[in-house]
Design a protein around this motif. Structure first.
Motif, short mmCIF file in Angstrom:
data_model
loop_
_atom_site.label_atom_id
_atom_site.label_comp_id
_atom_site.label_asym_id
_atom_site.label_seq_id
_atom_site.Cartn_x
_atom_site.Cartn_y
_atom_site.Cartn_z
N ALA A 165 33.93 -27.04 45.39
CA ALA A 165 34.24 -25.99 45.46
C ALA A 165 34.21 -25.31 46.88
O ALA A 165 33.26 -25.36 47.47
N TRP A 189 40.51 -17.86 40.92
CA TRP A 189 40.87 -19.23 41.72
C TRP A 189 42.18 -18.87 42.29
O TRP A 189 42.99 -18.13 41.98
N ARG A 191 45.90 -20.26 42.79
CA ARG A 191 47.04 -21.13 41.73
C ARG A 191 48.10 -21.28 42.72
O ARG A 191 48.22 -20.71 43.77
N ASN A 205 42.65 -26.58 39.09
CA ASN A 205 42.03 -25.50 38.22
C ASN A 205 40.87 -25.83 37.42
O ASN A 205 40.63 -25.12 36.61
N ARG A 210 43.75 -20.05 35.04
CA ARG A 210 42.83 -19.27 35.99
C ARG A 210 43.88 -18.23 36.34
O ARG A 210 44.81 -18.07 36.27
N CYS A 221 45.20 -21.56 51.10
CA CYS A 221 44.02 -21.44 50.14
C CYS A 221 42.72 -21.24 50.95
O CYS A 221 42.08 -20.45 50.41
N THR A 230 37.98 -15.66 46.70
CA THR A 230 38.66 -16.60 45.61
C THR A 230 38.07 -18.15 45.69
O THR A 230 37.51 -18.30 46.81
N VAL A 231 37.83 -18.56 44.65
CA VAL A 231 37.44 -19.95 44.03
C VAL A 231 38.46 -20.76 44.11
O VAL A 231 39.29 -20.78 43.42
N GLY A 232 38.02 -22.24 44.91
CA GLY A 232 39.26 -23.37 45.03
C GLY A 232 38.61 -24.50 45.09
O GLY A 232 37.55 -24.45 45.54
#
Length: 283
Positions: A165, A189, A191, A205, A210, A221, A230-232
């Protein structure tokens, strides 16, 4: 001996498994087995020891493997020399993987050494198209990552990389040594754009639908995480910018690096690229 049969033999010798070889060759196992039996009949000796424990090359098979590689390589080089003389020895490579990957650098060196007169064109793709333009006919072969729609394509896996993550360094979750997807369930997240292959979108995802910022490039990103929290997902060994941290996600499957090309494309530059890539990524 036909060159096609020698190619069948080469794949079986590399896999030492008729089922896996048939999958690589995009054919069913019975005709492949018959082709190898016919080759053994033509040569007059057994090439493979077949037993419940598996498949192994016989001494004669080991010799033929060396000779087959040399013969097929010469056949490909003959075609390439003719194509070069006609001004047609070109290959367009789509790249999604990180161009600083040591495997890519080794492959570029090996390909230039093997085909110094071939023109190599590079198309760098964004994250919205994991086939790098292959389905659209924009490239001959893609060096990319799975998963995506493989209809009509041949693929060869080269490596699998763990993922984690990507978080802001001041995110409370960034203090964890590892995470699970459930720990990230209530977060936003990044996208990919509408129309992106759903298999690709789902993987990045974590298998869920998400909400979050839409991005097309790796830097986007990172900026989405930095500016929006944001999480990615990202590769575990990717270097991050100041202010960002990567934490391993233990229930996320690894990201598979692979080659993809049109299944029935007979361009010898593609076959050579696949062989050289397999060697470059084994180092």
């Amino acid at each position: 001996m036909e060159l096609r049969t020698l190619r069948y033999f080469l794949v079986v010798a590399e896999e030492l498994h008729f089922g896996r070889a048939a999958t690589r060759l995009h054919m069913s196992q019975p005709p492949l087995s018959r082709a190898i039996r016919q080759l053994e009949t033509e040569i007059g000796t057994t090439l493979f020891d077949r037993s419940p424990a598996g498949v192994a090359l016989t001494p004669a098979g080991t010799v033929l493997l060396e000779e087959a590689r040399a013969l097929l390589d010469r056949a490909d080089r003959a075609r390439l020399r003719v194509a070069s003389a006609a001004g047609a020895a070109t290959i367009t490579i789509g790249i999604l993987a990180d161009s600083t990957d040591p495997g890519v650098l080794r492959l570029a060196d090996a390909y230039r050494d093997r085909h110094p007169h071939a023109e190599v064109r590079i198309r760098e793709a964004d994250l919205a198209d994991p086939t790098c333009g292959l389905h659209a006919g924009l490239v001959d072969i893609a060096l990319t990552r799975a998963p995506f729609d493989e209809t009509g394509l041949a693929v060869r896996e080269l490596r699998a990389d763990p993922v984690g993550a990507l978080l802001r360094s001041d995110d409370p979750l960034a203090r964890h040594r590892q995470l699970k997807l459930a720990d990230l369930a209530d977060r936003r997240w990044f996208r990919f754009p509408e129309g992106t292959d759903p298999r690709w979108q789902s993987y990045w995802n974590g298998g869920e639908t998400r909400e979050g910022a839409v991005v097309r490039a790796v830097q986007e990103c990172r900026q989405a995480v930095l500016w929006n929290g944001t999480v990615g997902m990202t590769l575990l060994d990717h270097e991050t910018t100041t202010g960002l941290t990567v934490v391993p996600v233990t229930d996320m499957p690894p990201s598979r690096v692979l080659l993809a090309w049109k299944r029935h494309d007979s361009n010898p530059l593609i076959r050579s690229f696949v062989r050289l890539a397999a060697a470059a990524y084994r180092q």
